[in-house]
Scaffold this active site. Structure first.
Site: not given
Length: 369
Positions: A14, A109
């Site tokens: 992420d 992500e």
């Protein structure tokens, strides 16, 4: 039950405050300052906030007016999706140096299945560290990562040591990790569901685990089965590299509410132009055209029409959107209009995916994370 499941090595990467970090990367004068992407103007809504801004309570989906009250020194910057896409492609290129099993969730992500990886490294934790180092060196941004036996736990873990950190939940740690977890940290439990769980005495994973499948299904419907299994470490969803795009859309929030359909037609023309631009860039077309209308009282309405053929031409999309606009009388003035195309003609090749999955199945697993 957990011991009967195949052990996979999943990394969830992420990017840290991605949109805001890209702005700071491109403009060094913004580094270390509280910035918000989007949100400018009287009706603006924030898309992302830097960590410096988050300290004041500024966050995505917040109105710019409220954000500036919380943080008077806040700097607003415009979104730049061309740049975000450019950076995202660089990051994904790094991912594919390690595995073909990469499932992007958004521009910032993705999940990686590194059970069998191109580096031959049995340690998913070391791979995650190497990937994060490369993102920092080659792209100039930081990323956080979660590493565990399935996608659910990896995603939860990636939020633990943000920004610029990682957390590994080893197979033998999974059940305790989930039992200790605050229910608000469970991926898939939103604010409304969390409040409902609180009312029923469910505050942690351990509390959730104490409820039967029947109880959870009775009180949370279809999601009850999901909650019952994930708290026991059971989440068998594969990493799906070629996620098929299901729709493509563009929308605009107006600085002043529109009450005249003549003005709305002008706005629809601009929105259609953006939709067509995105269709061409993605090389897709669609059959179902949907008009999204948000009224001044924030009620939302959608109107759709499915054509007998795939379209990507502006004239056809615009005319269909106009028909939908005049389909029924407006109940109030309008603050937002959007157009989306779904039922797309998306086609993907699955050769690499199948090869990677076969390799992951056949590999002799080493229980090293």
């Amino acid at each position: 039950m957990l011991n009967d499941l195949p052990i996979r090595k999943i990394i969830h990467v992420d990017m840290d405050a991605f949109y805001a970090s890209v702005a700071q990367l491109d403009n060094p004068e913004l580094r270390g300052k509280a910035i918000a992407v989007g949100g400018g103007g009287a009706r603006g809504v924030i898309s992302a906030a830097s960590y410096e801004a988050r300290k004041f309570g500024v966050k995505s989906a917040m109105s710019g007016r409220l954000a500036i009250k919380l943080c008077p020194e806040l700097i607003f910057v415009k979104t730049n999706f061309d740049r975000y896409n450019e950076i995202s492609k660089k990051v994904r290129h790094i991912f594919h140096d390690y595995t073909d099993l990469v499932e992007p969730l958004s521009l910032d992500e993705a999940y990686l299945d590194v059970t069998a990886n191109k580096k031959g490294n049995p340690s998913a934790s070391l791979l995650a560290q190497e990937i994060r180092n490369r993102i920092s060196t080659e792209v100039g941004l930081t990323a956080s990562a979660g590493i565990s036996i399935n996608k659910f736990i990896a995603k939860v873990a990636s939020d633990y040591n943000k920004p610029n950190g990682q957390k590994t939940v080893n197979p033998e740690e999974v059940l305790q990790f989930l039992e200790d977890l605050d229910i608000r940290k469970f991926y898939g439990v939103g604010k409304v569901t969390a409040e409902k769980m609180y009312q029923k005495g469910i505050f942690t994973g351990q509390d959730l685990k104490g409820k039967s499948l029947e109880y959870l299904e009775d009180h949370f419907g279809k999601s009850g089965s999901y909650y019952y299994h994930v708290v026991r470490g059971i989440h068998n969803s594969d990493v799906k590299p070629n996620r098929i795009r299901k729709s493509l859309a563009a929308e605009r929030t107006f600085s002043e509410n529109l009450s005249s359909e003549i003005f709305m037609l002008e706005k629809l023309d601009h929105i259609t132009e953006e939709v067509v631009k995105r269709l061409k860039k993605s090389k897709v077309s669609g059959k179902t055209i949907t008009l999204k209308i948000k009224y001044s009282d924030f009620t939302l309405q959608t109107r759709s029409k499915t054509l007998p053929y795939f379209v990507s031409e502006k004239s056809i999309i615009l005319e269909t959107a106009k028909d939908l606009l005049f389909q029924e009388k407006m109940s109030n003035s309008v603050r937002l209009l959007g157009i989306s195309l779904s039922n797309l003609n998306t086609e993907t090749s699955k050769i690499k995916v199948l090869e990677a999955k076969e390799k992951a199945v056949s590999v002799q697993l080493k229980f090293e994370f």
